[in-house]
Design an enzyme around this catalytic site. Sequence first.
Site, PDB file in Angstrom:
ATOM      1  N   GLY A  45       1.031  -1.131   0.064  1.00  0.00           N
ATOM      2  CA  GLY A  45       0.019   0.094   0.132  1.00  0.00           C
ATOM      3  C   GLY A  45       0.751   1.101   0.132  1.00  0.00           C
ATOM      4  N   GLN A  96       3.447   9.844   0.673  1.00  0.00           N
ATOM      5  CA  GLN A  96       4.618   9.303   1.011  1.00  0.00           C
ATOM      6  C   GLN A  96       5.467   9.444  -0.136  1.00  0.00           C
ATOM      7  OE1 GLN A  96       2.394   5.390   2.057  1.00  0.00           O
ATOM      8  NE2 GLN A  96       4.239   5.172   3.337  1.00  0.00           N
ATOM      9  N   CYS A 112       5.313   0.053   7.317  1.00  0.00           N
ATOM     10  CA  CYS A 112       5.011   1.011   6.702  1.00  0.00           C
ATOM     11  C   CYS A 112       6.519   1.540   5.758  1.00  0.00           C
ATOM     12  CB  CYS A 112       4.449   2.281   7.415  1.00  0.00           C
ATOM     13  SG  CYS A 112       4.202   3.981   6.480  1.00  0.00           S
ATOM     14  N   LEU A 113       6.193   1.731   4.443  1.00  0.00           N
ATOM     15  CA  LEU A 113       7.374   2.104   3.545  1.00  0.00           C
ATOM     16  C   LEU A 113       7.956   3.514   4.144  1.00  0.00           C
ATOM     17  CD1 LEU A 113       5.745   1.273   0.081  1.00  0.00           C
ATOM     18  CD2 LEU A 113       7.377  -0.139   1.342  1.00  0.00           C
ATOM     19  N   HIS A 149      -4.886   2.099   7.421  1.00  0.00           N
ATOM     20  CA  HIS A 149      -3.523   2.637   7.548  1.00  0.00           C
ATOM     21  C   HIS A 149      -3.355   3.745   6.395  1.00  0.00           C
ATOM     22  CE1 HIS A 149       0.859   1.708   7.826  1.00  0.00           C
ATOM     23  NE2 HIS A 149       0.935   2.508   6.842  1.00  0.00           N
ATOM     24  N   GLU A 150      -3.728   3.666   5.171  1.00  0.00           N
ATOM     25  CA  GLU A 150      -3.416   4.384   4.062  1.00  0.00           C
ATOM     26  C   GLU A 150      -4.234   5.649   4.170  1.00  0.00           C
ATOM     27  OE1 GLU A 150      -0.967   4.016   2.486  1.00  0.00           O
ATOM     28  OE2 GLU A 150      -0.863   1.688   2.805  1.00  0.00           O
ATOM     29  N   HIS A 173      -2.736   8.085   6.552  1.00  0.00           N
ATOM     30  CA  HIS A 173      -1.591   8.708   5.805  1.00  0.00           C
ATOM     31  C   HIS A 173      -2.068  10.176   5.195  1.00  0.00           C
ATOM     32  CE1 HIS A 173       1.856   6.511   6.142  1.00  0.00           C
ATOM     33  NE2 HIS A 173       1.648   5.387   5.628  1.00  0.00           N
TER      34      HIS A 173
END
Length: 172
Positions: A46, A51, A94-95, A136-137, A140
Amino acid sequence: MAKLDIINVPDPLLKTVSDPIGQVDAAVRQLMDDMLETMYAAPGIGLAAIQVGVQKRVIVLDIEGDDDERKPLFFVNPEVTWESPEFNVYNEGCLSVPEHYAEVERPAEVKIKYLDYDGKAQEQRVDGLMATCIQHEIDHLNGVVFLDYLSRLKRNMIIKKVQKADKETIIL
Ligand code: NI
């Protein structure tokens, strides 16, 4: 398509609230294509636009695809319209927080509405990993990372480690 650079904590951009998209046009689709390429290369399941430093309410996901058969999902202006009273706990990563993981509790099931890749309005009820990922996204897009659910001590410790690793990494 082009691969974009992913920003890491504690980049202040990750704390900002992203802007809604007015219309899903060619530029937005280009952004989604680039985000997808970036996510697959990372690799991750994701990615939110912030990000890659873009303050727009856009998310890409692929939670069940593999290299042979990819199953990309695109969400523009996603909103949670209902949350189940039951919760699920997943070990999240998370990236933007590379190589650190923590258990986070979230509603087990949610209803979401969003615009798809073609700009068409969609409504969907999701559970399991999908429910956790989309929440989660969406976090962000509201300036929240999963570390914000942890104690301040634990959060600061992880952020320091990510910063140290970033300083030591030379990307050629
Ligand atoms: Ni993330």
